[in-house]
Design a protein around this motif. Structure first.
Motif, PDB file in Angstrom:
ATOM      1  N   UNK A   1      30.649  30.416  79.636  1.00  0.00           N
ATOM      2  CA  UNK A   1      29.843  30.624  78.441  1.00  0.00           C
ATOM      3  C   UNK A   1      28.434  30.084  78.622  1.00  0.00           C
TER       4      UNK A   1
ATOM      5  N   UNK B   1      26.632  32.298  81.503  1.00  0.00           N
ATOM      6  CA  UNK B   1      26.431  33.732  81.274  1.00  0.00           C
ATOM      7  C   UNK B   1      26.418  34.126  79.806  1.00  0.00           C
ATOM      8  N   UNK B   2      27.231  33.448  79.014  1.00  0.00           N
ATOM      9  CA  UNK B   2      27.343  33.823  77.612  1.00  0.00           C
ATOM     10  C   UNK B   2      27.578  35.314  77.496  1.00  0.00           C
ATOM     11  N   UNK B   3      26.801  35.945  76.627  1.00  0.00           N
ATOM     12  CA  UNK B   3      26.886  37.405  76.477  1.00  0.00           C
ATOM     13  C   UNK B   3      25.576  38.061  76.925  1.00  0.00           C
TER      14      UNK B   3
ATOM     15  N   UNK C   1      21.943  47.405  73.422  1.00  0.00           N
ATOM     16  CA  UNK C   1      22.900  47.773  72.383  1.00  0.00           C
ATOM     17  C   UNK C   1      22.254  48.646  71.310  1.00  0.00           C
TER      18      UNK C   1
ATOM     19  N   UNK D   1      25.267  52.322  77.369  1.00  0.00           N
ATOM     20  CA  UNK D   1      26.307  51.570  78.053  1.00  0.00           C
ATOM     21  C   UNK D   1      25.625  50.299  78.558  1.00  0.00           C
ATOM     22  N   UNK D   2      26.176  49.160  78.251  1.00  0.00           N
ATOM     23  CA  UNK D   2      25.530  47.930  78.710  1.00  0.00           C
ATOM     24  C   UNK D   2      26.389  47.285  79.797  1.00  0.00           C
TER      25      UNK D   2
ATOM     26  N   UNK E   1      27.158  43.306  81.109  1.00  0.00           N
ATOM     27  CA  UNK E   1      26.913  41.883  80.909  1.00  0.00           C
ATOM     28  C   UNK E   1      26.643  41.213  82.263  1.00  0.00           C
TER      29      UNK E   1
ATOM     30  N   UNK F   1      27.880  38.539  83.359  1.00  0.00           N
ATOM     31  CA  UNK F   1      29.125  38.056  83.967  1.00  0.00           C
ATOM     32  C   UNK F   1      29.778  39.148  84.814  1.00  0.00           C
ATOM     33  N   UNK F   2      29.626  40.402  84.401  1.00  0.00           N
ATOM     34  CA  UNK F   2      30.240  41.491  85.162  1.00  0.00           C
ATOM     35  C   UNK F   2      29.606  41.620  86.536  1.00  0.00           C
TER      36      UNK F   2
ATOM     37  N   UNK G   1      30.445  38.617  88.811  1.00  0.00           N
ATOM     38  CA  UNK G   1      31.801  38.675  89.373  1.00  0.00           C
ATOM     39  C   UNK G   1      31.888  39.720  90.482  1.00  0.00           C
ATOM     40  N   UNK G   2      31.259  40.849  90.245  1.00  0.00           N
ATOM     41  CA  UNK G   2      31.302  41.893  91.276  1.00  0.00           C
ATOM     42  C   UNK G   2      30.628  41.410  92.554  1.00  0.00           C
TER      43      UNK G   2
ATOM     44  N   UNK H   1      32.559  52.238  69.582  1.00  0.00           N
ATOM     45  CA  UNK H   1      32.451  50.852  69.135  1.00  0.00           C
ATOM     46  C   UNK H   1      33.390  50.660  67.951  1.00  0.00           C
TER      47      UNK H   1
ATOM     48  N   UNK I   1      32.447  34.915  77.547  1.00  0.00           N
ATOM     49  CA  UNK I   1      32.208  35.444  78.895  1.00  0.00           C
ATOM     50  C   UNK I   1      33.522  35.533  79.676  1.00  0.00           C
TER      51      UNK I   1
ATOM     52  N   UNK J   1      35.333  38.669  78.617  1.00  0.00           N
ATOM     53  CA  UNK J   1      34.674  39.845  79.198  1.00  0.00           C
ATOM     54  C   UNK J   1      35.031  39.943  80.678  1.00  0.00           C
TER      55      UNK J   1
ATOM     56  N   UNK K   1      36.672  42.960  82.626  1.00  0.00           N
ATOM     57  CA  UNK K   1      35.973  43.593  83.751  1.00  0.00           C
ATOM     58  C   UNK K   1      36.919  43.750  84.955  1.00  0.00           C
TER      59      UNK K   1
ATOM     60  N   UNK L   1      31.946  44.830  73.614  1.00  0.00           N
ATOM     61  CA  UNK L   1      30.691  45.121  72.921  1.00  0.00           C
ATOM     62  C   UNK L   1      30.672  44.558  71.502  1.00  0.00           C
TER      63      UNK L   1
ATOM     64  N   UNK M   1      25.357  40.584  65.628  1.00  0.00           N
ATOM     65  CA  UNK M   1      24.189  41.006  66.420  1.00  0.00           C
ATOM     66  C   UNK M   1      23.118  41.659  65.552  1.00  0.00           C
TER      67      UNK M   1
END
Lengths: 391, 391
Positions: free
Chosen positions: A254, A257-259, A266, A271-272, A274, A276-277, A280-281, B143, B201, B204, B208, B305, B310
């Motif tokens: 958190x 990276x949080x969100x 958005x 398509x967003x 994050x 963190x994605x 990780x990749x 969404x 995170x 998510x 992912x 999402x 937000x």
């Protein structure tokens, strides 16, 4: 034995000057063992090689040797650098070096790549002498006790009758515990960090999904990917991603990276992605370029199979009655894969077996990875305990 | 509208007698919507179908209707059975039925398969009217707010101007919260169970890895597996395994499986398999035979999402100032994917926005899955709150 702490620079012929607190440039060494090694699975390795590094100097009485046992994805390169241009030190450099908790001004430190590994020691990617082809899935299944036996032979080779301490975190800690039971007179101190006497079902479950990710990749080819000229990169990357999430805490993910978004908006209905994605990749892809999938499977099975007290009627107190060394046990508050509760169980068993033990539960928001990372209280405690080991 | 609670048995022509506490045999219904639905992603669905079930009877004043919102892998079949021989009731049968917390003697309960689902409502496996082929990866990204809009149209169709309550757990709870903001006058009560105002995170990250597992499977074919006559079974199974581990608590996995072996013997040096491994594989394979991979991706993205505040300057208090209903918020002590802390944040926001809210943190060792499972205190509390909804 050469002293790897002061190699000559190949261009200038002068000794490389190490930065303060660093062991400097180190040269991995290689030992060949020709005496067959009987394994827990019933098979025998006829001969094998171990790659290792040493830091510091062995004293005349050979009483200052420390063995470092690595975890799932670790190797022999625990401290220092491999060249002048190397920017990435060994995996435990923060804790090994002159003036550091594992003080190379006092100790002779030995760090090896475990048997079955993929960084130079004999493992699934090595050639099977019977066929000349890579062992692959035919490499014997290993248990923690096999590593301890192979490490004892390395100690013999180095002339070390008794370690001042055997030290390891996570899977490394399991090796430390097994040392205390199998060779009780060959170590004076056992330092077990962020470990457990056996994995929980949840931990086994995560390891199982990691293995499934690897074996489900069609490029795994039943483990014969080297012969086939393929590599299950996606599967290994996914396995690493699963592992990586679980080695970190929810809190630190958190904070880091949080969100936060890497791309997309958005409000535009995109398509967003994050942060963190993509993090990780990246971690997954980076790992899959440097680690052997069969080794990953072998290491996770050794983790799953380890059960300290199984041969002692499931009584860890009975298991530890044989131990002769002192223990330091360390856990971290947000480590949920090797939770403090697991360390407290170990401490309870040691106390009831009348084995001297110090225990510290360190505040950290870094999850399981905390054992590798800077942390002031951990450093002070570790240094203080190791000073007692040296005295 | 037909009353699905007392269908005639096709063979005997007699009404099927329901077991006590069960809504009995239910018949899914189908509604077609021809008015285009503008989506948050900027695209429009020209027309679509929703499959739903109803339990109980709508009263004359149409004031006793309850909407059930399902979670990631749920569907419209929340209670009762689909045939005399059906042995597996709907997913929330323990909580919906005569005399149960959502009492069908008092309420008219509506439960639908969400848009984008794979159990009958229009989704990625449906035919794209422009091409006649399955939508696959071209199905619009959805969404939570799109689901709420489509559910509001279903309410219109059923003549329900205001729900007595909108109820959901996990991803379903997110729909409930969004209902309270988007259609504040169309619900009197919001029941949000084991949910969060936004994912962490870590959450998510798990989603992912699940998506990566699916898309890395070569049989995924960039999402066009239906056209190609393939199915990424292994990838979806792996995604489900990852999910399954995280929906359970460490404790309950320990109690259910511990380190029990399914096959092999440690003392013989065998390769062993733990019970937890085969259980997870079974869960994964079973799921991959009944769920659409593109729907799994769509649902996990909707989870990621969702971010309640937000559009309100990241201020949930501001978001909830518009709400007109009362809230019941429920969390479970060992739920680590939708931790009690997330529910407490929701309750804090509601309190500061002067929205009436009751909160219960239920002791359970069942992790996130607790919201689906029997639990005496949860049942009493839920029933008691719902009695207030009916009065």
């Amino acid at each position: 034995m050469s002293n790897p702490n002061s190699p000559l620079d190949s261009a200038t012929g002068k000794a490389v000057t190490a930065e303060p607190g660093s062991v400097g440039i180190v040269v991995p060494q290689r030992a060949r063992f020709s005496e067959p090694l009987a394994l827990a699975c019933g098979r025998t390795l006829e001969d094998y090689e171990l790659v290792y590094e040493t830091y510091g100097a062995l004293n005349a009485s050979k009483s200052n040797a420390i063995l470092i046992c690595h975890a799932l994805s670790g190797n022999h390169h625990a401290a220092g650098y491999h060249s002048e241009s190397d920017r990435r030190p060994g995996w435990w450099d923060h804790y090994i070096g002159p003036g550091k908790p594992i003080d190379t001004d006092r100790f002779f430190v030995v760090s090896l790549n475990n048997l079955g590994g993929c960084d130079g020691s004999t493992g699934p990617a090595s050639a099977d002498p019977r066929t000349g082809k890579p062992w692959g899935p035919d490499f014997p299944s290993l248990r923690v006790r096999d590593w301890v036996n192979s490490q004892a032979r390395l100690a013999d080779l180095l002339g070390i009758g008794q370690w001042a301490a055997v030290i390891g975190g996570s899977l490394g800690g399991m090796q430390v515990m097994r040392w205390a039971l199998m060779y009780p007179h060959r170590l004076r101190h056992a330092v077990v960090i962020a470990s457990a006497m056996k994995l929980t079902a949840q931990n086994i479950a995560f390891n199982e999904t990691a293995r499934q990710a690897i074996t489900s990749d069609p490029d795994f080819c039943d483990g014969r990917y080297l012969e086939q000229g393929t590599l299950p990169r996606k599967g290994l990357a996914l396995a690493r991603m699963i592992g990586h999430i679980t080695y970190l805490s929810d809190d630190v993910m958190g904070q880091k990276f949080g969100r936060e978004l890497r791309r997309g908006d958005f409000h535009k209905g995109d398509e967003v992605e994050f942060q963190i994605q993509s993090y990780l990749r990246y971690q997954g892809e980076n790992f899959s370029g440097r680690f052997d999938p069969n080794t990953y499977i072998l290491m996770t099975k050794a983790l799953d199979y380890f059960d300290l007290a199984r041969d002692f009627g499931d009584d860890p107190v009975a298991a530890f009655r044989n131990a002769q060394c002192r223990f330091l046990v360390v856990s971290f508050t947000t480590d949920w894969r090797f939770a403090p509760e697991r360390s407290r169980e170990l401490v309870d068993a040691l106390v009831h077996a009348n084995v001297p033990v110090s225990y510290a539960e360190i505040e950290s928001d870094m999850g399981h990875d905390a054992f590798l990372l800077p942390n002031a209280r951990y450093e002070r405690l570790f240094a203080s305990y190791m000073k007692g080991v040296a005295d």
